[in-house]
Design an enzyme around this catalytic site. Sequence first.
Site, PDB file in Angstrom:
ATOM      1  N   GLU A  80       0.829  -1.211   0.000  1.00 35.99           N
ATOM      2  CA  GLU A  80       0.000   0.000   0.000  1.00 35.99           C
ATOM      3  C   GLU A  80       0.862   1.259   0.000  1.00 35.99           C
ATOM      4  OE1 GLU A  80      -3.045  -0.089  -0.592  1.00 35.99           O
ATOM      5  OE2 GLU A  80      -3.646  -2.140  -0.078  1.00 35.99           O
ATOM      6  N   ARG A  90     -18.248  -0.416   4.817  1.00 43.06           N
ATOM      7  CA  ARG A  90     -19.359  -1.060   4.094  1.00 43.06           C
ATOM      8  C   ARG A  90     -19.943  -2.191   4.936  1.00 43.06           C
ATOM      9  NH1 ARG A  90     -19.229  -4.916   0.528  1.00 43.06           N
ATOM     10  NH2 ARG A  90     -16.979  -5.002   0.347  1.00 43.06           N
ATOM     11  N   CYS A 143      -8.264  -1.804   7.916  1.00 43.32           N
ATOM     12  CA  CYS A 143      -6.855  -1.824   7.486  1.00 43.32           C
ATOM     13  C   CYS A 143      -6.345  -0.415   7.210  1.00 43.32           C
ATOM     14  CB  CYS A 143      -6.674  -2.705   6.238  1.00 43.32           C
ATOM     15  SG  CYS A 143      -6.765  -4.454   6.634  1.00 43.32           S
ATOM     16  N   HIS A 167      -1.290  -5.635   1.900  1.00 42.06           N
ATOM     17  CA  HIS A 167      -2.520  -6.437   1.795  1.00 42.06           C
ATOM     18  C   HIS A 167      -2.202  -7.738   1.057  1.00 42.06           C
ATOM     19  CE1 HIS A 167      -5.841  -3.331   2.627  1.00 42.06           C
ATOM     20  NE2 HIS A 167      -6.186  -4.417   3.299  1.00 42.06           N
TER      21      HIS A 167
HETATM   22  N1  PCA Z   1      -8.533  -6.754   6.217  1.00 39.18           N
HETATM   23  C1  PCA Z   1      -9.513  -5.713   6.440  1.00 39.18           C
HETATM   24  C2  PCA Z   1      -9.512  -5.484   7.919  1.00 39.18           C
HETATM   25  C3  PCA Z   1      -8.762  -6.618   8.518  1.00 39.18           C
HETATM   26  C4  PCA Z   1      -8.105  -7.288   7.383  1.00 39.18           C
HETATM   27  O1  PCA Z   1      -7.305  -8.244   7.462  1.00 39.18           O
HETATM   28  C5  PCA Z   1      -9.291  -4.479   5.579  1.00 39.18           C
HETATM   29  O2  PCA Z   1      -8.728  -4.601   4.485  1.00 39.18           O
HETATM   30  O3  PCA Z   1      -9.676  -3.376   5.987  1.00 39.18           O
END
Ligand code: PCA
Length: 215
Positions: A80, A90, A143, A167
């Site tokens: 990111e 959401r 996140c 991610h």
């Molecule tokens: N993914 C979510 C929250 C926790 C996770 O592992 C997100 O992308 O916000």
Amino acid sequence: MKKVLLTGFEPFGGEKINPALEIIKELAAAKIEGVVLHTAQIPVVCKKSIIALEEKIDALSPDIVICVGQAGGRSEITIERVAINVDDYRIADNEGNKPIDVPVIEKAPAAYFSTLPLKSIVKGLRKAAIPASVSNTAGTFVCNHLFFGLMHKLSASPKKVRGGFIHIPFLPEQVIDKPNTASMSLSMMIKAIKIAIEISIERKEDLQIAGGTIC
Ligand code: PCA
């Protein structure tokens, strides 16, 4: 030796597992050259996520912080680039919070950039035959919330601490009942996070190579 804090989220959104948590469990005992690795589990709960992370940072005083979360449906490891100062959920988090269009932190800047060497990490992962790219949005759920809280804290830190968010896709066992949904094996994701840690330590300056998108 560099002290690295690696965090992973608990399961959420009806899933029984979160690959991020599986990765940190595996990596907790791993040996990475030049690294003292600390791991932490983070709740998928709006405000509590940042509190848990801040407590760890204050207790450990790490040199680098990398937070990992599941981005179900993505096909690659995505590094990111930017955390934005907005919560717009959401779905509800694990304690039923569902903020809409409220700042993560009042009066804080609109956004913070990751201070990890994004392009270098993507290059290193691709070299290891692991699909990876830079992502320009970490969403507006927990996140992004945690990522923003991390970068806000580090921006005020007297010690120069680098940090960012990665991610990761679903694990294969999570997509058995989700046709045409991407996944990645646990062993590949573990390898990817290890490489990301190694490169984050090695490279203070990022590579000047394209990693953006047209739209
Ligand atoms: N993914 C979510 C929250 C926790 C996770 O592992 C997100 O992308 O916000």
